[in-house]
Design an enzyme around this catalytic site. Structure first.
Site, PDB file in Angstrom:
ATOM      1  N   THR A 144      36.810  13.514  77.299  1.00 40.94           N
ATOM      2  CA  THR A 144      36.623  12.331  76.472  1.00 40.94           C
ATOM      3  C   THR A 144      35.214  11.752  76.613  1.00 40.94           C
ATOM      4  O   THR A 144      34.521  11.496  75.624  1.00 40.94           O
ATOM      5  CB  THR A 144      37.658  11.254  76.828  1.00 40.94           C
ATOM      6  OG1 THR A 144      38.971  11.772  76.588  1.00 40.94           O
ATOM      7  CG2 THR A 144      37.462  10.008  75.980  1.00 40.94           C
ATOM      8  N   VAL A 145      34.764  11.546  77.861  1.00 43.10           N
ATOM      9  CA  VAL A 145      33.451  10.947  78.089  1.00 43.10           C
ATOM     10  C   VAL A 145      32.339  11.901  77.668  1.00 43.10           C
ATOM     11  O   VAL A 145      31.378  11.504  76.998  1.00 43.10           O
ATOM     12  CB  VAL A 145      33.283  10.536  79.568  1.00 43.10           C
ATOM     13  CG1 VAL A 145      31.856  10.068  79.844  1.00 43.10           C
ATOM     14  CG2 VAL A 145      34.278   9.441  79.923  1.00 43.10           C
ATOM     15  N   GLU A 152      25.668   2.899  85.660  1.00 40.18           N
ATOM     16  CA  GLU A 152      26.285   1.786  84.935  1.00 40.18           C
ATOM     17  C   GLU A 152      27.707   2.097  84.510  1.00 40.18           C
ATOM     18  O   GLU A 152      28.599   1.237  84.575  1.00 40.18           O
ATOM     19  CB  GLU A 152      25.439   1.467  83.691  1.00 40.18           C
ATOM     20  CG  GLU A 152      25.876   0.229  82.934  1.00 40.18           C
ATOM     21  CD  GLU A 152      25.542  -1.050  83.667  1.00 40.18           C
ATOM     22  OE1 GLU A 152      26.490  -1.704  84.160  1.00 40.18           O
ATOM     23  OE2 GLU A 152      24.354  -1.400  83.746  1.00 40.18           O
ATOM     24  N   VAL A 156      31.379   1.409  86.614  1.00 39.92           N
ATOM     25  CA  VAL A 156      32.038   0.147  86.975  1.00 39.92           C
ATOM     26  C   VAL A 156      32.866  -0.455  85.843  1.00 39.92           C
ATOM     27  O   VAL A 156      34.049  -0.713  86.009  1.00 39.92           O
ATOM     28  CB  VAL A 156      31.010  -0.889  87.484  1.00 39.92           C
ATOM     29  CG1 VAL A 156      31.685  -2.241  87.740  1.00 39.92           C
ATOM     30  CG2 VAL A 156      30.363  -0.387  88.762  1.00 39.92           C
ATOM     31  N   GLY A 166      32.689   0.404  82.163  1.00 42.02           N
ATOM     32  CA  GLY A 166      32.533   1.022  80.848  1.00 42.02           C
ATOM     33  C   GLY A 166      31.288   0.549  80.128  1.00 42.02           C
ATOM     34  O   GLY A 166      30.172   0.711  80.610  1.00 42.02           O
ATOM     35  N   GLY A 172      47.871   5.590  75.210  1.00 42.96           N
ATOM     36  CA  GLY A 172      46.731   6.293  75.786  1.00 42.96           C
ATOM     37  C   GLY A 172      45.925   5.452  76.762  1.00 42.96           C
ATOM     38  O   GLY A 172      44.828   5.847  77.166  1.00 42.96           O
ATOM     39  N   GLU A 204      47.414   6.885  82.431  1.00 42.76           N
ATOM     40  CA  GLU A 204      47.621   8.308  82.684  1.00 42.76           C
ATOM     41  C   GLU A 204      49.099   8.594  82.932  1.00 42.76           C
ATOM     42  O   GLU A 204      49.906   7.681  83.171  1.00 42.76           O
ATOM     43  CB  GLU A 204      46.808   8.745  83.907  1.00 42.76           C
ATOM     44  CG  GLU A 204      45.321   8.494  83.800  1.00 42.76           C
ATOM     45  CD  GLU A 204      44.647   9.405  82.787  1.00 42.76           C
ATOM     46  OE1 GLU A 204      45.220  10.462  82.458  1.00 42.76           O
ATOM     47  OE2 GLU A 204      43.542   9.060  82.338  1.00 42.76           O
ATOM     48  N   LYS A 230      35.391   0.653  92.047  1.00 37.24           N
ATOM     49  CA  LYS A 230      34.360  -0.068  91.314  1.00 37.24           C
ATOM     50  C   LYS A 230      33.841  -1.255  92.125  1.00 37.24           C
ATOM     51  O   LYS A 230      32.644  -1.565  92.091  1.00 37.24           O
ATOM     52  CB  LYS A 230      34.921  -0.527  89.966  1.00 37.24           C
ATOM     53  CG  LYS A 230      35.337   0.629  89.065  1.00 37.24           C
ATOM     54  CD  LYS A 230      36.131   0.165  87.861  1.00 37.24           C
ATOM     55  CE  LYS A 230      36.577   1.336  86.996  1.00 37.24           C
ATOM     56  NZ  LYS A 230      37.425   0.917  85.859  1.00 37.24           N
TER      57      LYS A 230
END
Length: 416
Positions: free
Chosen positions: A29-30, A144, A147, A149, A202, A205, A220
């Site tokens: 996804t990322v 960045e 922590v 998004g 979604g 998990e 975080k």
């Protein structure tokens, strides 16, 4: 990939000096968000860098599950092929788990590449080591996206700490838990029912343990602790308090008093000990987190000059996280300092804490000097004390939650 890869490397030697070359570790996804964001914002990126920004290679775990987005991109499951690329500038880490990410980033830094990572668990454990390694090799690290998004909290703290001194940092840093608490209040239902809905949407998990038990938020918090204090907290993730104990009855009782449950990370320092707490707390209408709903994240920073600064926005997802990664890439080019800041205001150790107590039965046993008030319409008592454990010993069945924010008594509340 042997021969075709070597041919690609030779070909790149003559045409890569006019581009910023990026290798992408992970194409979930990322990773896909980063790739598509670079593609869609190429014109703006070229205006900033004065050259093309290119994904030149993508590392995946299973080659059979992925298609190469463009023919000139290396798709590989061998990290050594990534390291062998000439004129590689930046490695973007979009994989999860401590390993192999930590090893990959160590090798990237030693190779002379700057790195940008979204891997919160890995960076919470090895961030300082990687930052030191980056300094030794005259490259930089952007983190960045580890922590909150798309919320630019790392850069904000760095900028604030140039002059301001930090008094306290609080955060809602997990969208899954915030969604469940919001949904329980708005849509009713049990914790389990709303967790299932979060999974269907979604937001959670299949195994939601890291989110609902506070471990994700703790990672975080550790990253923020190292940024603010230059050190990890002495507390561990074993001190996390999750949200699974919450009931719909507690949500409703609190709502009658204009209180909302939030899962909050607090970074603090007392008697030279750094603490990171993750707890289910109640916030008042005066608290900056009162309106932070659904999957949103938020960070509240109290400073001595500017006062309170609160940032909120999407804490996860394909494009919010990609946004944080792209902004980090830009900051790396500007060589923003990555050293921790330590201008901290020591807290007032004499300040007592307010607690909201939910009790069963007809009454609750309290020391004579601790009661603030209770509501005649619910079995809730609010107390101010520095020893809530003593009250717990007197009332083993109570549930207690820290109260955050100013709270003004109304006519409906009766002082004890």
């Amino acid at each position: 990939m042997g021969g075709s890869h070597q041919e690609f490397i030779r070909r790149k030697g003559s045409d890569t000096m006019s581009s910023l070359n990026i290798a992408l570790l992970g194409f979930g996804t990322v990773g896909k968000g980063v790739y598509h964001s670079i593609d869609s914002h190429q014109k703006r990126l070229q205006e900033i860098f004065q050259k093309e920004v290119k994904i030149v290679a993508i590392l995946v775990k299973n080659l059979q599950k992925h298609n190469i987005p463009r023919k000139d991109i290396i798709l590989t499951d061998n990290f050594e092929e990534i390291l062998s690329i000439q004129d590689l500038d930046i490695v973007v880490d979009a994989i999860v788990g401590t390993e192999p990410g930590f090893t990959y980033l160590q090798k990237s830094l030693k190779r002379g590449c700057s790195v940008v990572t979204a891997n919160k668990e890995m960076f919470s454990k090895h961030g300082k080591e990687l930052l030191n390694l980056a300094g030794q090799n005259n490259v930089s690290i952007g983190y960045e996206a580890t922590v909150a998004g798309g919320i630019p909290i790392i850069q904000t703290i760095r900028q604030l700490l140039q002059v301001n001194r930090i008094e306290k940092v609080e955060g809602i840093l997990n969208g899954t838990s915030n969604f469940i608490l919001t949904s329980m209040r708005k849509n009713k239902g049990t914790f389990e029912q709303n967790l299932i809905q979060a999974q269907k949407n979604g937001y959670a998990e299949a195994d939601p343990t890291n989110d609902i038990e506070g471990f994700d938020a703790y990672y975080k918090g550790v990253i923020l602790s190292e940024l603010v204090y230059g050190e990890k907290p002495e507390t561990t993730q074993a001190d996390c308090r999750g949200i699974s104990e919450i009931t719909s009855e507690m949500i409703e009782e609190a709502d009658r008093l204009d209180l909302k449950f939030k899962h909050i990370v607090t970074i603090s320092k007392s008697d030279q000990q750094i603490n990171c707490t993750v707890e289910l707390a109640l916030v008042t209408t005066e608290h900056p987190f009162y309106q932070v709903e659904g999957v949103q994240n938020a960070v509240s920073i109290n400073t001595d000059l500017v006062g309170n600064v609160t940032l909120n926005g999407p804490g996860a997802g394909m494009f919010p996280t990609a946004s944080a990664i792209l902004e980090d890439i830009i900051q790396l080019d500007r060589k923003v300092a990555v050293s921790p800041c330590t201008r901290i205001v020591e807290p007032d150790y004499n300040t007592k804490t307010k607690w909201v107590l939910f009790y069963q039965g007809k009454s609750i046993n309290l020391p004579s000097d601790t009661s603030l008030f209770h509501s005649p319409t619910s079995k809730i008592v609010i107390v101010e004390t520095d020893d809530v454990s003593g009250i717990k010993e007197l009332n083993p069945s109570i549930n207690f939650f820290r109260l955050k924010g100013d709270y003004i008594l109304s006519k409906e509340k009766v002082i004890v």
